[in-house]
Design a protein around this motif. Sequence first.
Motif, PDB file in Angstrom:
ATOM      1  N   SER A   1     -58.603  -8.645  -9.692  1.00  0.00           N
ATOM      2  CA  SER A   1     -59.678  -9.641  -9.721  1.00  0.00           C
ATOM      3  C   SER A   1     -60.887  -9.162  -8.926  1.00  0.00           C
ATOM      4  CB  SER A   1     -59.161 -10.963  -9.163  1.00  0.00           C
ATOM      5  OG  SER A   1     -60.155 -11.957  -9.207  1.00  0.00           O
TER       6      SER A   1
ATOM      7  N   ILE B   1     -48.444 -10.399 -13.231  1.00  0.00           N
ATOM      8  CA  ILE B   1     -49.861 -10.130 -12.942  1.00  0.00           C
ATOM      9  C   ILE B   1     -50.758 -10.945 -13.873  1.00  0.00           C
ATOM     10  CG2 ILE B   1     -51.652  -8.348 -12.924  1.00  0.00           C
ATOM     11  CD1 ILE B   1     -49.410  -6.346 -12.186  1.00  0.00           C
ATOM     12  N   THR B   2     -50.479 -10.899 -15.165  1.00  0.00           N
ATOM     13  CA  THR B   2     -51.320 -11.656 -16.102  1.00  0.00           C
ATOM     14  C   THR B   2     -51.184 -13.159 -15.865  1.00  0.00           C
ATOM     15  OG1 THR B   2     -49.538 -11.562 -17.757  1.00  0.00           O
ATOM     16  CG2 THR B   2     -51.258  -9.861 -17.879  1.00  0.00           C
TER      17      THR B   2
ATOM     18  N   LEU C   1     -53.319 -14.084 -12.859  1.00  0.00           N
ATOM     19  CA  LEU C   1     -54.737 -14.031 -13.205  1.00  0.00           C
ATOM     20  C   LEU C   1     -55.165 -15.251 -14.021  1.00  0.00           C
ATOM     21  CD1 LEU C   1     -55.058 -10.235 -14.118  1.00  0.00           C
ATOM     22  CD2 LEU C   1     -56.060 -11.381 -12.127  1.00  0.00           C
TER      23      LEU C   1
ATOM     24  N   TYR D   1     -52.861  -2.414 -13.701  1.00  0.00           N
ATOM     25  CA  TYR D   1     -51.436  -2.124 -13.556  1.00  0.00           C
ATOM     26  C   TYR D   1     -51.221  -0.642 -13.231  1.00  0.00           C
ATOM     27  CZ  TYR D   1     -46.439  -2.004 -14.678  1.00  0.00           C
ATOM     28  OH  TYR D   1     -45.078  -1.839 -14.620  1.00  0.00           O
TER      29      TYR D   1
ATOM     30  N   ALA E   1     -56.179  -6.453 -16.262  1.00  0.00           N
ATOM     31  CA  ALA E   1     -54.760  -6.280 -15.955  1.00  0.00           C
ATOM     32  C   ALA E   1     -54.209  -4.966 -16.488  1.00  0.00           C
ATOM     33  CB  ALA E   1     -53.960  -7.455 -16.529  1.00  0.00           C
TER      34      ALA E   1
ATOM     35  N   THR F   1     -51.555  -7.157  -6.242  1.00  0.00           N
ATOM     36  CA  THR F   1     -52.103  -6.366  -7.351  1.00  0.00           C
ATOM     37  C   THR F   1     -53.134  -7.167  -8.126  1.00  0.00           C
ATOM     38  OG1 THR F   1     -49.977  -5.206  -7.564  1.00  0.00           O
ATOM     39  CG2 THR F   1     -51.514  -5.052  -9.421  1.00  0.00           C
ATOM     40  N   ALA F   2     -52.814  -8.422  -8.430  1.00  0.00           N
ATOM     41  CA  ALA F   2     -53.764  -9.286  -9.148  1.00  0.00           C
ATOM     42  C   ALA F   2     -55.024  -9.513  -8.321  1.00  0.00           C
ATOM     43  CB  ALA F   2     -53.103 -10.620  -9.491  1.00  0.00           C
TER      44      ALA F   2
ATOM     45  N   GLN G   1     -47.014  -8.500  -6.724  1.00  0.00           N
ATOM     46  CA  GLN G   1     -47.814  -8.652  -7.937  1.00  0.00           C
ATOM     47  C   GLN G   1     -49.071  -9.474  -7.663  1.00  0.00           C
ATOM     48  OE1 GLN G   1     -44.519  -9.225  -7.793  1.00  0.00           O
ATOM     49  NE2 GLN G   1     -43.597  -7.759  -9.219  1.00  0.00           N
ATOM     50  N   TYR G   2     -48.972 -10.417  -6.732  1.00  0.00           N
ATOM     51  CA  TYR G   2     -50.150 -11.195  -6.360  1.00  0.00           C
ATOM     52  C   TYR G   2     -51.211 -10.291  -5.731  1.00  0.00           C
ATOM     53  CZ  TYR G   2     -53.226 -14.477  -4.015  1.00  0.00           C
ATOM     54  OH  TYR G   2     -54.346 -15.162  -3.597  1.00  0.00           O
TER      55      TYR G   2
END
Length: 835
Positions: free
Chosen positions: A213, A177-178, A181, A223, A219, A208-209, A205-206
Motif C-alpha cells: 500500500s 495480502i489481497t 488490501l 508479493y 499485490a 507485506t500489505a 502478510q499485513y
Amino acid sequence: MTIISWYIGTFLTGLLFWPVTRRLVPGWRDGGWILSKALGPFFMASLLWLLNCLHLVPFGRAGALLTMGLIPAVMALAVIIRQRRSGGGANAMALSGGTQNIGNPSVGREESAKSSDEVRKADRATVRSGLCPNGISTRFILIEEMMFLGLFLLCVYIVGFKPEIYGTEKFMDYGFITGILRNDWMPFEDIWFAGKGVNYYYGGQYITAYLVSLTGVGAGWGYNLMRAFLTTMTFMLPFSAVYEAMRYFLTRDTRANRADRVDEAVSVKPSANTGKEVGVAHKAKAGAVDKTAAKATQCGKHIGRTAILTGLLAGMATAFAGNMHYVIKGLFGPLIARLTGSAYNGYWFPSSTRYIGYDPDLPDKTIHEFPSYSSVLGDLHAHYINVIFALAVIALLIAWVMRRMEAAKQAAAVNAAFSKEAESDAAASFSKKDKSGLDASFLKMVFLDPVIIVLGLMIGLFRWTNFWDFPIYMVVAGAVILFTDMRVLEGRPGRVLVSAIGRLMEMMLLGTLAALPFTLSFDMISSKILPVTSHTMLKQLVILWGLPTAVVVLFFVLILADHRRRKGEMSRGRCAFLNLLREIPAMDLVMLIFGAAGLGLVLMPELIYVEDIYGGAYYRSNTMFKMTYQAFVLLAIVMAYAVVRLVRERKKWLKVPGILLLVLLLLTGGYTVRAVKNWFGEDLSPAARISTDASLFIRDHFPTDEAAVKWLEANVSGTPVILEAQDTSYTDCGRISAATGLPTVLGWYVHEWLWRSDPQSVAERSADVRTIYTSDSPTQVQALIEKYNISYIYIGEQERTTYGTINDTLLQSLGEVAYSDGEHTYIMAVNPGDE
C-alpha cells in the motif's frame, strides 16, 4: 519503476526509523542502519494496525504515509523535550539506558551530581573506544547499502523465472495480502470463511500489505518483491549483527593490552636528568608511541577484516545454507552411489526438509525446513516473514549485552575515581538500599531500558506475526537477560532477581498489551502439550543436526580451555560456575546461550509435541517444523561466530577441527544453488525470465478465468461475498478469492479446520456450497444465499470439475448475469445491493 518504488519505500521506512535504532545500538559501526530496515516496517505497520483496530485510521496508503512519518516525529519531539529538561544537552548515559552506577551502590546522589561531567566524558569515551573506535562510518553504511541493493536485485531477477503464486500454500499467503488490501478495518474478513474474521496469525502478510500500500506496487508485484526483500534481509541482518559481535569480542580482547602499552610509552616519571636527557627520553617515548599506534592500526584492520568475514559467513549460513543432508545426499550423493554400487536418482531440494519419516518410509513424518528452502519455494508464510523480525530481536539482544557490559565498565571506572573515604561513606549510606535492590536509580535503570521496551513490544507482537516465535524468543531473551545480570551484578543476588524478573515481566506486560487487539479475537489453534510416542533415528539426527551440535560443543570446550588458561586451574562447584560466568567474554556468553537454545529446540520435539488436528503419522510434524525452524536460525548465527573463534585458536587440537567444521559449513551453502536450479530451471538467461508479477498465475494456470478475474477487480469494490468451488487444501479451489481478496463461503477445507478447530461448521459450509451449485430447489438455494449473504456466484471450469453437473438454469434464474465470456465462465449477481 515498480522495483524502484519498492526500494525507495523500504529505504525510507528504514531511514526514518534510524534515529530510534541508533539509540538502541549505540556504538555500532553502521548505527543500526540495516537493523532499521527491519524495525522500521515492523513498527510503522504495527502502529497503523493498532490505530486501525481502534477504528481511528483506516487501512490504506494515507494511513501508511501517516504512520511512516509519525514515529520519527514523536522521536524528534521527545529529543527536544529531553534537551530542554536537561538544560540543552542530553546526558549520553541516558542514551545507554540509564546505566549510571550499575552494579555499584557506592556512588550516592551527591557524588553522582558532583561527577556529572566525569560520567559524561567517561561514557562517551567508553562508547568511542570500546564499542565503536571510529564512530559511525558513512563508508561502511554505503558498503552495506550496496550489498543490500545488489543482493535484492539479484533475488528479484531470479524470482522472475517462476513468479506465479501456484502450488504449496501460495494461494493462502497471496489471498491474505489481497484480502487485507480490500479491507478498511482489522481484523480483516477471512477470504475462505466469509462473515468471520481470520483466525490465524496474519501479521507478516499485513506488514507485506502495508509495504504494498505504501509503495503502490500492487499485490502481484508486491508479493515477489517481498520475497526478494526477505531473502536479502535474512542475509544482511546476520551479517550486521555478527559483524558487530565479533568486532566487539576482538576489540575488547585486545584493546586493553594496546592501551597499556600506549600508557607505558607516554608516561613521564620524575627524573633528575638534564634537559638534554629529558629531550632524548621524550623522543624515545614518542617513537615508542608511533610504533604502538602503527601496531594498533594494523590490529584494527585485522579486526575489521575478521569481523567482516564472520558477518558474511553468518549471512550465508542463515540465508543460503542447507543442512548436511544436502552435502551427503546431494553434493556427495553420486560419489557415494558409485562407491556403494547403488543407484543415484538425483537430488530434489525439498528432500532436506522431508527426511525424518520419509527416508526410510516410517509412520512418523515430520518437517524440518529452514530459511533458504522457504526463500526458493516462495511461500510468504508466517514463519518465513517473521524470520527477519526474529533476527532483529537477536541483533537487539547482542547490542543490549554490549551496552550493559560497557556501561558496567564505565561505572566501575567512574566509581574508582572517587576517594576511598567518599566511596566508603556512599557505600554505607546505600547499604540498606543495595540489599533490597529497590532504590530509585536502579529501578529506573531496570524498567526504563529502551531496548527492553522495544524487545517486549516486538516479541509480544510475534503472537500476531508468528505465534510460535513468541514463547521461543521470550525464553531466549529471558536467558540472555538473566545471565548478563548475573555477570554484571555479581555478588548482589537480590538485584539480579529484581533486574532479570522485572525486565522479563515488563516485556511480557508490554507484549501482551501490544498484541491485545489480535489476541482478543483469536482462538488458540492448539494448546495441549503431550509426550511424543516416537523418536527420530540417531543417524538422521546426526545428519540434520550433527554439524551445529559439534560446533556448539567444541565452542564450549574452547571457552573452558580459555578460562583454564587464564585462571590456571578452575575452581569447583558453584564458585567454578560463577567464576566462569564472570570471566567468559561477553559475546561468547551470548553465542553460547543462543547455541543452547537452538539445541534445546531440536531436542524438544523428541520429548513433547503440541497437539493439533494433524494426527497419525503427522502428529508431531507441525511442532518439529516450527521449533527447528528457529533452531536453524539461532544455530546458523552461532556456527558462523564459533567456527571463526575456533579457526583463530592457536592450539591445533581446536584449530584443526575448527577448520574442518568451517569447510562443512561452507559446503552447506551450495544448497541454494542446487535448489534454484531445481525450482527455477537450469536456464537463467534473461530470455527465459517471465516476469515479477505473481498475479500471472491466473493467466498461466487458469486462462478461462483471466477475464472474469479482471472484471471482478475492476467492477466490484469492498468485500461482498462471492461463491466459488471449495475443496481440501492445496487444490485449485479458492483461486478466485485468493486472486481478488473477495471472501468466499469456504475455501481450503483442512486449513479452516486447523484455524478454527471446528470441523462441524466447516463440514456444514462445504455441504451448503455443494447444494447451491447442484440443488434443484430454488427455495433451498435462495435460503443459503441469504444465510451467507452471497452477492456473486462464480461458475467456471473449476466449479464444473469439482461438482460435475451444475444447475445453470436455476442459478441464472436467481439474478442477472453480471459477466460472461459466452463459453466457459459467467458470474451471477444474486444480491448486488449488499456490496
